[in-house]
Design an enzyme around this catalytic site. Structure first.
Site, PDB file in Angstrom:
ATOM      1  N   GLU A 256      -0.898 -45.556  -7.383  1.00  0.00           N
ATOM      2  CA  GLU A 256      -0.004 -44.992  -6.362  1.00  0.00           C
ATOM      3  C   GLU A 256       0.345 -43.601  -6.868  1.00  0.00           C
ATOM      4  O   GLU A 256       1.128 -43.452  -7.795  1.00  0.00           O
ATOM      5  CB  GLU A 256       1.198 -45.923  -6.215  1.00  0.00           C
ATOM      6  N   CYS A 290       7.785 -40.038  -3.957  1.00  0.00           N
ATOM      7  CA  CYS A 290       6.395 -39.705  -3.612  1.00  0.00           C
ATOM      8  C   CYS A 290       6.165 -39.703  -2.109  1.00  0.00           C
ATOM      9  O   CYS A 290       5.177 -39.127  -1.651  1.00  0.00           O
ATOM     10  CB  CYS A 290       5.428 -40.636  -4.324  1.00  0.00           C
TER      11      CYS A 290
HETATM   12  O1  LIG Z   1       8.161 -42.737  -5.218  1.00  0.00           O
HETATM   13  C1  LIG Z   1       7.595 -43.783  -5.058  1.00  0.00           C
HETATM   14  C2  LIG Z   1       8.014 -44.989  -4.264  1.00  0.00           C
HETATM   15  C3  LIG Z   1       9.092 -44.758  -3.309  1.00  0.00           C
HETATM   16  C4  LIG Z   1       9.290 -45.897  -2.342  1.00  0.00           C
HETATM   17  O2  LIG Z   1       8.926 -47.051  -2.599  1.00  0.00           O
HETATM   18  O3  LIG Z   1       9.835 -45.618  -1.295  1.00  0.00           O
END
Ligand SMILES: O=CCCC(=O)O
Length: 485
Positions: A256, A290
């Site tokens: 990810e 992210c």
């Molecule tokens: O930054 C990574 C994951 C953020 C999220 O799960 O919304």
């Protein structure tokens, strides 16, 4: 940590094979509070040898853990979930101290993190196989699912709890055991989770936490033939290296990675709703997510109205400060490098003709605080168009029509999250189909949910976390061909 109701949740050790341990070398990581620059304590800085011991422990624990019934594993995961929610305030306090996000947001992350344990506890009981009509009358084809085995997980600092449970919840539900390397900036959230896992009855060796030297720990994980799966959340650069390293033992891999999320506002959108979504999609965790919007693509006919409304919302709703104080909703950035990157993106954009509408500079509080910033007339040559800013900079790029919006949105090597606002049903389907992204938020700026498959395409990664798909990542498919004689 005196601020905790239960001080035992502050665990300054690594957790291997059910024991709380120091580094062989005695070395420590000094964990700094990004809001104050003060130390909040030390955890051991482990290396290769301790990681190998954790992998051996996970391997030794595997047969008994995978032999439990799905319901038995689910019960333990639910207990872990319940303990997280019981200690939500303390876990949030630890997170705010080491990561900086405001307490309310940290408590929200704890609930989000716990929701993965619940989700995968429920999904554990639905690890179904198949029976398939065979080609021969005297044969039967049966397809079963089995745990992949020992998992090596490397997790980031921006979601210090949720990125662990999203991986570990799925791994444990599937019957795998796991070694987690938390980010060096945020190890205390990970060790507090281990404390609660221990209390929930997760057997020794099933869940291990190894803070320490990233390159050595990653090498120990990828060079071990015992580790059958690597799961990583972090930068595309590191993801590429891990993928190459994992090829040695053909380990399964989930990545990810980075994003460059577009947030498209069409002229037929409800602008007030778009601004509300924009605030959520941009300023969550001070822009350090992210899936945070990196580029606001706004149709030229509504660009002024959108910028005005967004500036009003930013001015009235965002309060910068130490996340332990009341009313704060934008904490510090993680470190001074993060501050420098946001400054660089702002200066680069302004030098190339962008208009600065709000902020644009480090916050008067100093340290790692940055003022929420809005710029318009951004274009594709600017750094903010091509790199993830990871901070509170909202950059608005005008476009003329739907085709141009889709072309601009897809003009990036990344493909994690995207968002758009429109009330035209035909356009909704066309644009949703055309966006080259793993996730599309339509008339919403918040897409994260344990029930949904989270992940990206292109340089944003491989595999999905959450949803029933997130469990498949930790399962192997086995085909049984039975000859009836
Ligand atoms: O930054 C990574 C994951 C953020 C999220 O799960 O919304």
């Amino acid at each position: 940590m005196q601020a905790l109701k239960e001080t035992q949740l502050y665990c300054p050790f690594a957790y291997i094979d059910g024991s709380w341990v120091a580094a062989d070398s005695g070395e420590q990581i000094d964990v700094l509070n990004p809001a104050t620059g003060e130390s909040m304590g030390n955890v051991p800085r482990l290396g290769r040898a301790e990681t190998e011991r954790a992998i051996d422990a996970a391997d030794a624990a595997l047969p008994a853990w995978r032999a439990l019934t799905a319901l038995e594993r689910a019960d333990i995961l639910m207990k872990w979930h319940d303990l997280m929610m019981e200690h939500q305030d303390d876990l949030a306090m630890i997170m705010t101290f080491e990561q900086g996000k405001p307490l309310k947001e940290a408590a929200g992350e704890i609930a989000y993190a716990a929701s993965f344990l619940r989700w995968f506890a429920e999904e554990a009981r639905r690890i179904y196989g198949d029976t398939v009509p065979a080609a021969k009358a005297n044969q039967r084809i049966v397809v079963t699912k089995q745990p992949v085995g020992v998992v090596g997980a490397i997790t980031p600092w921006n979601f210090p709890a949720a990125m662990i449970t999203r991986k570990a919840g799925a791994a444990l539900a599937a019957g795998c055991t796991i070694v987690v390397k938390p980010a060096s900036q945020t190890p205390f959230s990970a060790t507090a989770l281990a404390k609660l896992a221990e209390r929930a009855g997760v057997p020794r060796g099933v869940f291990n936490v190894v803070p320490g030297r990233a390159s050595e720990i990653a090498a120990a994980m990828t060079e071990s033939s015992l580790v059958r799966k690597i799961t990583f959340t972090g930068s595309t650069e590191v993801g590429r290296q891990l993928m190459a390293q994992a090829s040695q033992h053909i380990q399964k891999i989930s990545l990810e990675l980075g994003g460059n999320a577009p947030f498209i506002v069409f002229e037929d959108a409800d602008l007030d709703a778009a601004v509300e979504g924009a605030m959520a999609a941009k300023f969550r965790n001070a822009g350090q997510t992210c899936v945070c919007t990196n580029r606001f693509l706004v149709q030229s006919s509504v660009v002024n109205a959108f910028c005005e409304k967004l500036a009003v919302a930013m001015n009235s709703e965002l309060k910068v400060g130490n996340g332990t104080e009341d009313g704060i909703n934008i904490g510090p950035l993680i470190d001074d490098k993060a501050v420098a990157k946001v400054s660089e993106h702002v200066h680069d954009a302004v030098d190339q003709g962008a208009e600065l509408l709000l902020g644009g500079h480090p916050h008067p509080l100093g340290g790692n605080f940055f003022s929420p910033t809005l710029i318009s007339f951004a274009n594709s040559r600017m750094k903010v168009a091509n790199e993830e800013t990871f901070g509170p900079l909202a950059a608005v790029f005008p476009f003329d029509d739907e085709q141009e919006a889709v072309r601009m949105a897809n003009d990036t090597e990344f493909g994690l999250a995207s968002y758009f606002y429109s009330r035209d049903l035909g356009r909704v389907w066309r644009v949703a189909d055309a966006l080259d992204y793993g996730m599309v938020g339509i008339n919403t700026g918040l897409i994260s949910n344990a029930a949904a498959p989270f992940g990206g395409v292109k340089a944003s990664g491989l595999g999905r976390e959450g949803g029933h798909q997130g469990l498949d990542e930790f399962l192997e498919t086995k085909y049984l061909c039975i000859d009836l004689g």
